[in-house]
Structure formats: structure tokens, C-alpha cells
Design a protein around this motif. Sequence first.
Motif, PDB file in Angstrom:
ATOM      1  N   LEU A   1       0.833  -1.200   0.000  1.00 37.32           N
ATOM      2  CA  LEU A   1       0.000   0.000   0.000  1.00 37.32           C
ATOM      3  C   LEU A   1       0.868   1.250   0.000  1.00 37.32           C
ATOM      4  N   GLN A   2       1.916   1.257   0.818  1.00 35.49           N
ATOM      5  CA  GLN A   2       2.795   2.420   0.878  1.00 35.49           C
ATOM      6  C   GLN A   2       3.539   2.616  -0.440  1.00 35.49           C
ATOM      7  N   ASN A   3       3.951   1.524  -1.066  1.00 31.35           N
ATOM      8  CA  ASN A   3       4.634   1.630  -2.358  1.00 31.35           C
ATOM      9  C   ASN A   3       3.713   2.253  -3.407  1.00 31.35           C
ATOM     10  N   LYS A   4       2.439   1.872  -3.370  1.00 32.75           N
ATOM     11  CA  LYS A   4       1.472   2.437  -4.313  1.00 32.75           C
ATOM     12  C   LYS A   4       1.288   3.936  -4.071  1.00 32.75           C
ATOM     13  N   LEU A   5       1.178   4.325  -2.789  1.00 32.29           N
ATOM     14  CA  LEU A   5       1.012   5.745  -2.457  1.00 32.29           C
ATOM     15  C   LEU A   5       2.215   6.571  -2.909  1.00 32.29           C
ATOM     16  N   LEU A   6       3.406   6.012  -2.764  1.00 32.76           N
ATOM     17  CA  LEU A   6       4.621   6.745  -3.113  1.00 32.76           C
ATOM     18  C   LEU A   6       4.886   6.772  -4.616  1.00 32.76           C
ATOM     19  N   SER A   7       4.172   5.933  -5.368  1.00 34.41           N
ATOM     20  CA  SER A   7       4.347   5.929  -6.822  1.00 34.41           C
ATOM     21  C   SER A   7       3.606   7.084  -7.477  1.00 34.41           C
ATOM     22  N   GLN A   8       2.748   7.764  -6.726  1.00 34.03           N
ATOM     23  CA  GLN A   8       1.985   8.904  -7.232  1.00 34.03           C
ATOM     24  C   GLN A   8       2.660  10.197  -6.786  1.00 34.03           C
ATOM     25  N   PRO A   9       2.372  11.309  -7.453  1.00 39.12           N
ATOM     26  CA  PRO A   9       2.913  12.600  -7.000  1.00 39.12           C
ATOM     27  C   PRO A   9       2.458  12.915  -5.577  1.00 39.12           C
ATOM     28  N   VAL A  10       3.384  13.337  -4.735  1.00 44.83           N
ATOM     29  CA  VAL A  10       3.106  13.624  -3.329  1.00 44.83           C
ATOM     30  C   VAL A  10       3.535  15.052  -3.023  1.00 44.83           C
ATOM     31  N   GLU A  11       2.654  15.811  -2.413  1.00 41.30           N
ATOM     32  CA  GLU A  11       3.016  17.173  -1.985  1.00 41.30           C
ATOM     33  C   GLU A  11       3.466  17.178  -0.522  1.00 41.30           C
ATOM     34  N   ILE A  12       2.713  16.493   0.348  1.00 41.47           N
ATOM     35  CA  ILE A  12       3.039  16.458   1.777  1.00 41.47           C
ATOM     36  C   ILE A  12       3.213  15.003   2.197  1.00 41.47           C
ATOM     37  N   LEU A  13       4.372  14.695   2.740  1.00 39.61           N
ATOM     38  CA  LEU A  13       4.649  13.351   3.245  1.00 39.61           C
ATOM     39  C   LEU A  13       4.828  13.436   4.756  1.00 39.61           C
ATOM     40  N   VAL A  14       4.010  12.702   5.496  1.00 37.75           N
ATOM     41  CA  VAL A  14       4.094  12.657   6.957  1.00 37.75           C
ATOM     42  C   VAL A  14       4.543  11.252   7.331  1.00 37.75           C
ATOM     43  N   ALA A  15       5.592  11.144   8.128  1.00 37.21           N
ATOM     44  CA  ALA A  15       6.175   9.817   8.357  1.00 37.21           C
ATOM     45  C   ALA A  15       6.787   9.689   9.734  1.00 37.21           C
ATOM     46  N   THR A  16       6.853   8.434  10.200  1.00 33.66           N
ATOM     47  CA  THR A  16       7.682   8.105  11.357  1.00 33.66           C
ATOM     48  C   THR A  16       9.064   7.730  10.832  1.00 33.66           C
ATOM     49  N   PRO A  17      10.134   8.061  11.559  1.00 37.18           N
ATOM     50  CA  PRO A  17      11.490   7.920  11.013  1.00 37.18           C
ATOM     51  C   PRO A  17      11.864   6.511  10.562  1.00 37.18           C
ATOM     52  N   GLY A  18      11.546   5.500  11.379  1.00 38.79           N
ATOM     53  CA  GLY A  18      11.998   4.149  11.059  1.00 38.79           C
ATOM     54  C   GLY A  18      11.478   3.640   9.728  1.00 38.79           C
ATOM     55  N   ARG A  19      10.174   3.778   9.489  1.00 39.55           N
ATOM     56  CA  ARG A  19       9.591   3.294   8.242  1.00 39.55           C
ATOM     57  C   ARG A  19      10.083   4.109   7.051  1.00 39.55           C
ATOM     58  N   LEU A  20      10.262   5.418   7.231  1.00 36.30           N
ATOM     59  CA  LEU A  20      10.739   6.252   6.130  1.00 36.30           C
ATOM     60  C   LEU A  20      12.153   5.848   5.719  1.00 36.30           C
ATOM     61  N   ILE A  21      12.992   5.525   6.688  1.00 36.00           N
ATOM     62  CA  ILE A  21      14.358   5.069   6.390  1.00 36.00           C
ATOM     63  C   ILE A  21      14.314   3.848   5.473  1.00 36.00           C
ATOM     64  N   ASP A  22      13.415   2.926   5.745  1.00 33.02           N
ATOM     65  CA  ASP A  22      13.282   1.725   4.910  1.00 33.02           C
ATOM     66  C   ASP A  22      13.024   2.095   3.454  1.00 33.02           C
ATOM     67  N   HIS A  23      12.107   3.022   3.227  1.00 38.43           N
ATOM     68  CA  HIS A  23      11.770   3.410   1.854  1.00 38.43           C
ATOM     69  C   HIS A  23      12.906   4.180   1.194  1.00 38.43           C
ATOM     70  N   ILE A  24      13.616   5.000   1.956  1.00 40.49           N
ATOM     71  CA  ILE A  24      14.759   5.731   1.399  1.00 40.49           C
ATOM     72  C   ILE A  24      15.836   4.752   0.949  1.00 40.49           C
ATOM     73  N   GLN A  25      16.125   3.755   1.790  1.00 39.56           N
ATOM     74  CA  GLN A  25      17.152   2.767   1.443  1.00 39.56           C
ATOM     75  C   GLN A  25      16.770   1.937   0.227  1.00 39.56           C
ATOM     76  N   ARG A  26      15.475   1.773  -0.017  1.00 46.52           N
ATOM     77  CA  ARG A  26      15.012   1.026  -1.189  1.00 46.52           C
ATOM     78  C   ARG A  26      14.872   1.921  -2.417  1.00 46.52           C
ATOM     79  N   GLY A  27      15.227   3.200  -2.282  1.00 46.55           N
ATOM     80  CA  GLY A  27      15.188   4.120  -3.414  1.00 46.55           C
ATOM     81  C   GLY A  27      13.803   4.480  -3.893  1.00 46.55           C
ATOM     82  N   ARG A  28      12.819   4.456  -2.994  1.00 42.82           N
ATOM     83  CA  ARG A  28      11.432   4.691  -3.407  1.00 42.82           C
ATOM     84  C   ARG A  28      10.988   6.146  -3.255  1.00 42.82           C
TER      85      ARG A  28
END
Length: 465
Positions: A116-143
Motif C-alpha cells: 500500500l505504501q509503495n502504491k502511495l509513493l508511486s503517485q505525486p506527493v506534496e506532503i509526506l508525513v512519516a515516522t522515522p523508522g519506516r521512512l528510512i526503509d523506503h529511502i534505502q530502497r530508493g522509493r
Amino acid sequence: MSFEDLNLHPAIIKAITEAGYTAPTPIQKQAIPELIAGHDVMASAQTGTGKTAAFMLPALHLLATPSQVRSRGPRILVLTPTRELALQVSEAAKKYGKHLPRINVVSILGGMPYPLQNKLLSQPVEILVATPGRLIDHIQRGRIDFKRLQMLVLDEADRMLDMGFIEDVETIAAATPDTRQTLLFSATLDGAIDKVAAKLLKTPKRIQVASSKTRLDNIEQRLHYTDDMSHKNRLLDHLLRDESMKQAIVFTATKRDADTLADNLHAQGFAAAALHGDMNQRERNRTLTRLRNGGLRVLVATDVAARGIDVADITHVINFDLPKFAEDYVHRIGRTGRAGAAGTAVSFASVKDSLHLSRIERYTGQRISSHIIPGLEPRIKPRFNNNGPRSAPNVTQKHKRSPFAGNDKRPAFGAAAQTHEPGRTRNGERGKSFDGNRSFGHHPRGNAVRNSSGGKSSHQFARTK
């Protein structure tokens, strides 16, 4: 001053007006002009003072102008310590930005499915609200592409520091453009927060408003001394049967205690449920929805889980266990008395908690009056405080008035009741003195479990060297 005076975009003013807000709070008055001007800001603002709008309104104002950078990545990134706070920030962004075109708000949280998160991030995003741990995971995966990021917001930075998220926050910040505007909001601006700000902010404007004392003026604080777990449970039962209580949050020290207490209250006929970090996101959302819709009268929660809960009908907060830190006491009782409404905060404490209570009172600048309910008196009554003899605690009438009635202004029980010498155990041996940061008598199975080893546990006395 009105919101129009802050030079916000007309579409934002329209949404604010529809939400029923007429005048900005002190933190909004000071922070919004600095943020619109493009400055980095570090601000001290307690929960319940309007800090979310203080950074979200200028963030939305920034989004009213189209970005010159082609990317699907976010233009605004908000980092929060908990999932509940992230969801609250996301809801505020949608509410205040509903009249702006193409404002897509996405939450990236632990407990949500990755697909679900991968699908949300595949679309244009203006405001991203995140907890640090999960966001780190997506950054490391280049998403996530941060090429067009313009603003980084650290919400409740003190809590992220306490929870050990600061290294993750620094890693995330390093992945964003150096040209970004950075905002740091914290309950306090102490030395530790200054060090974080020095690494991440550029010549920030410093704003401090809304002290703990002024923020608590509309919350009546009460204290009940307790003997043991059975006494606590009987007091809690009495308080929850008060008809003036609309909804309450009961705080426990551990997730296990939250589950146990919620189950016990449910068995006794109360509409009660637990909220803690071990629950998955679907369970947490379902519980919070029930609370907001009035389906729950009692929420039993831990500190982290309850962070960011904003429900107008919370009339009472009950500290079944005292928090470890004085700052958490303020955040806990701030769940009631929202938006200027009156609230009631009741704390249970053992006589051994005297030093800890003194620290809470020093932090808030207010004394907590002790009260006794007829028939539920503690066996051991505190008699002294730092200022000498203490008069008898206020007796709360059981039937003629609410258990929370009265106006006791006597000094609270303080550290002078410690009968052992500082720096020594009660055996007189040299050791670590009691520091007031432990909770006492909170195990769901009571003293039999704590003392099963046959000796004095660390919950009773400090361990000798």
C-alpha cells in the motif's frame, strides 16, 4: 490579529474559517510570519497550543506556488515520533489544504502494509508525513525522490530524541536538499535539542511560548495516595462511575498493564479498550475511531500510544501509574482540557513517589492537591513535605458532590518524607538513592509477583553496590 493579517493564501483562509477558527494562537502569531519569510525556526510549544497549524499553514502557503522542479517526490516532509501524531498531522493538512488544487497528503507509518505504501509513493506527493523508522526503509530502497523537497518539519523533536530516533532523523535530513527550510518543534528547548538544531538548522529563529503552567490552568489536578494494586483498582472503579466523566484516558506504565487493565474494566461493564505500540495499525485506527465516535468511554493507554490523540470529549485523564518523566505528565494530562475546555487530571501515587511528585510540580510550577474518598482512605497518610507539617488531605464527599470537587490549595507531599539518607539504601548500605523515575506497584498481579524472589525488588528500594 486575524489570520488574514498573517498574509496566508486566500484558499487557506477559507478553510480556516470553515473550521471555525477566528484568531491565531500565540505560537501561530510568532511562527507563521517567520516561516513565510523563509527562515528556519526552532520553537517551544506544548501540545494543545495550535502548533500543528503553526507549521502546516505556512507549509500549505508554500504549496500554493507551483514547484519549478519536476519530480513526484514530496515538497513538504513532516517527521513525527508516533503513528497517532502522524495521522493527526495528515488530517490537519487535508483540512487546511482542501481548497488548494492537487494537494496529495501521504502517511508512511510502521504497521502499514508495504504494498500500500509503495502504491502511495508511486503517485505525486506534496506532503509526506512519516515516522522515522519506516521512512528510512523506503529511502534505502530508493522509493522516495527528495529533489523538490522545500520544507522539513521535526514535530515533537524532544520525544524523538527520547525514543532514540535522532540518528534516523539525521540520516533522513542528509538525504534532502541543503536548500530546504527546516522547522523544529519541541516541548522544551534544552541543551540536547540545541545540539540537534545546530546540526540540522541554519541560523534559526528561536520562539518560546506557552509555558507548562499557563497551559495547565484549565485542568484541575488531583492526587490520591494508594497502598497497593487492590486499592488502586477500587479507586479507579469509584472514579470511573462518576457521572460527570464523559470519556477518560487511563495511563499505565507498560503495554502489558494496559491490556490487563482494559480487560478487567471491560469485564466490569465499562466500555474500555487498550491502545499501545504492540497493536497493528488497523487495530489502533479502529480503537481511535471508536473513541472519537463515543463508542469507548475509557481508553487505557501507554505514553507513546496516546501521543497526538486529540478528542474533544476527553474530560478526565487518570494516571494509574505515574510517568517516568515530568514532561510526560504534561503531555498526558494535556489530552484533556483541549481548545480551552475544562478538564480533570487524577494521579495515583504511593508515598514512596514523593520525590517524583516534587519533580512534576517543579516542572509544571503547580502543586497537586491530595484528596481522600471516604471509605477508600490510604492506610498510610503522608504527613510532611519540604515546607514542614502537612495538614490533612482534602476529604472528597462520596455522594453530595463529584469525586473531583473541592479546591484544596495545600502544598503537595514532598521529598522531606524520605526517611533514609540520600545516597543510601534503607539498610544503611551505600548505594544509589531513589531517583523518583520508577513506577511502583504497577504489576497486574500485584506484590506477590514482584516479591516472588523473597527479597526486596528494585521496584521497592535501590539496589546496593
